[in-house]
Design a protein around this motif. Sequence first.
Motif, short mmCIF file in Angstrom:
data_model
loop_
_atom_site.label_atom_id
_atom_site.label_comp_id
_atom_site.label_asym_id
_atom_site.label_seq_id
_atom_site.Cartn_x
_atom_site.Cartn_y
_atom_site.Cartn_z
N SER A 118 39.43 54.56 30.45
CA SER A 118 38.03 54.07 30.84
C SER A 118 37.01 54.78 30.90
O SER A 118 36.52 56.11 31.04
N ASN B 196 44.28 53.92 32.24
CA ASN B 196 43.22 54.36 32.58
C ASN B 196 42.82 55.21 32.14
O ASN B 196 41.54 56.02 32.31
N ALA C 143 33.79 50.61 33.09
CA ALA C 143 34.17 49.95 32.11
C ALA C 143 34.20 48.47 32.16
O ALA C 143 33.46 48.23 32.86
N GLU D 284 41.36 53.82 47.56
CA GLU D 284 40.89 54.81 46.27
C GLU D 284 40.62 55.78 47.54
O GLU D 284 40.31 57.00 46.88
N GLU E 179 34.17 55.15 32.67
CA GLU E 179 33.56 55.74 34.01
C GLU E 179 34.49 56.48 34.58
O GLU E 179 33.57 57.16 35.82
N MET E 180 35.67 57.58 34.63
CA MET E 180 36.77 58.23 34.69
C MET E 180 35.64 59.63 35.03
O MET E 180 35.50 59.92 33.52
N ASN F 73 40.26 50.38 35.46
CA ASN F 73 40.13 52.08 36.33
C ASN F 73 41.43 52.48 36.80
O ASN F 73 41.64 53.09 37.03
N TYR G 140 36.63 46.00 36.02
CA TYR G 140 36.67 47.19 36.61
C TYR G 140 39.00 47.00 36.39
O TYR G 140 38.72 47.84 37.17
N ARG H 62 34.78 57.95 39.92
CA ARG H 62 34.48 57.32 38.86
C ARG H 62 32.99 57.02 39.33
O ARG H 62 32.12 56.99 40.18
N PRO I 186 41.75 57.93 40.35
CA PRO I 186 40.69 58.11 40.22
C PRO I 186 39.97 58.39 41.28
O PRO I 186 39.58 57.76 42.27
#
Length: 520
Positions: free
Chosen positions: A279, A276, A265, A462, A281-282, A271, A268, A398, A395
């Motif tokens: 995003s 999100n 993304a 996370e 990158e998910m 996310n 930062y 990711r 997430p």
Amino acid sequence: MKNKNIKSLAVVFLALMFTSCVKDLDLTPKDPNIITSLTVYNTPQAYKEGLAKLYATFSVSGQQGPSGQPDIAGIDEGFGNYLRQYWNVQELPTDEAVMAWNDASIKDFHWQTWAPNDVFISAIYSRIMYTVALCNEYIRATADNTDADIVKYHAEARFIRALAYSHAIDLFGNPPFVTEADAPGAFFPKQTTRAELFTYIESELKAIENELGAPRFEYGRADQGAAWTLLAQLYLNAKVYIGQDKNTECIAYCNKVIAAGYTLASKYANNFTADNNLSPEMIFPITCDGQNTQSYGGMTYLIHAQIGGTMSPAAFGVGGGWGGIRTTKALVNKFADNTGATDKRAMFWSDGQKFEINDIGQFTDGWAITKFSNLTSTGAAAPHAHPDFVDTDYPVFRLADVNLMYAEAVLRGGTGGSAANALTYVNALRERAYGNTSGNITAGQLTLDFILDERARELFWEGHRRTDLIRFGKFTSASYLWPWKGKVAEGAATQSYRDLYPIPANDLGANPTLKQNTGY
């Protein structure tokens, strides 16, 4: 928009859960309004709705939401939420989080003083086994169906079960083990070993690889990218789980994910906002929705509980703060500039907060975290804005995590990758964090100790930290201390057997074939 099929469907699974108990009677009710296993899956849409319930076991904890018909008994429905309890057992015992509340034994997590009768440990254990049980039932029901969509649903159910079992192998090591081949209620589930469960999870993920959808085929659903990431994670932790290095295998699956088209993304923070789902990158989320997945656990918990002191709930898109979770100076000190002016990942709130934690029960002791928000990436209200329930997805996997797994596996001697690529992947995260190349590191600075700290900077809150610290030998040992570890203000070592949680005392009493984990 987010996949609104991830919702609770009580009637489907209440019917299914009791099917096996009466199967030998082979009776069909005359009343057409009575739902049985013969009629519940009478359309392709019904199969998808049944699958939705499996996904929903991570985000909601009952049949109507947010409370009133809980999936498991013995604990408040909000406390009993899968994601909430998984986050607690992964984050609260580490340097990344402390809890101000006095609910039951919740503070025992950070002190690492929990016992086999801990209600919260029992809750996550029960949630894992509940998800496994529902997946087993669904997998049985779809086993012989050749419809292309239902074959894919079947594979997704097997992924969800593998994900739940991956939590079991990490948290408990040697849990009871059941699959769709075992008739419900016919026996005491036998205890597996970590090595056996590792082999099972690995074989399941490889078996469904070509049946899952292509990466990013539909947001919120398990696809090949999710399976590859879970395999990479399993292999990265293989030394802990089975005493064997599997770093080469980890790199192989990281390579598959990296080649699949995911990208970081641009910011930062994007996310962790209410949109999100956009995003790039998910890889795999636990989806949340202020209208359709109402729960006092999950992301509702993470966003509300991070707000207290002088923080404004409206600045996070919610109606109130719960004043519960914040962090220790050990995490804050991992950022060269903890104001967030240089490294944008330093998402802390210090106004009115003390840097030192003199009283773990005071929210204002320890800096607060501002990572998750129920506002969109533009600062607008969430799509389904609600004062209590949130739209922000969690997430699970990711791309940033895959970059760091690749680099770590290379440093640990895995083949199939390169030190040059590892450095590139790590510096890509730092360039995003700094907005330029000023935070980039050199090849000589890329060490395992750096990776552990970089994982904290990139992935804090996370759900990775406990697993990471155990893999690096720093969770219970004296080699790394943080405030109130071991119930000592400056931190102290704890017993190494606490690298695993105990099998809950209530399950030991119910199943005489189980043996407790060493040390408890």
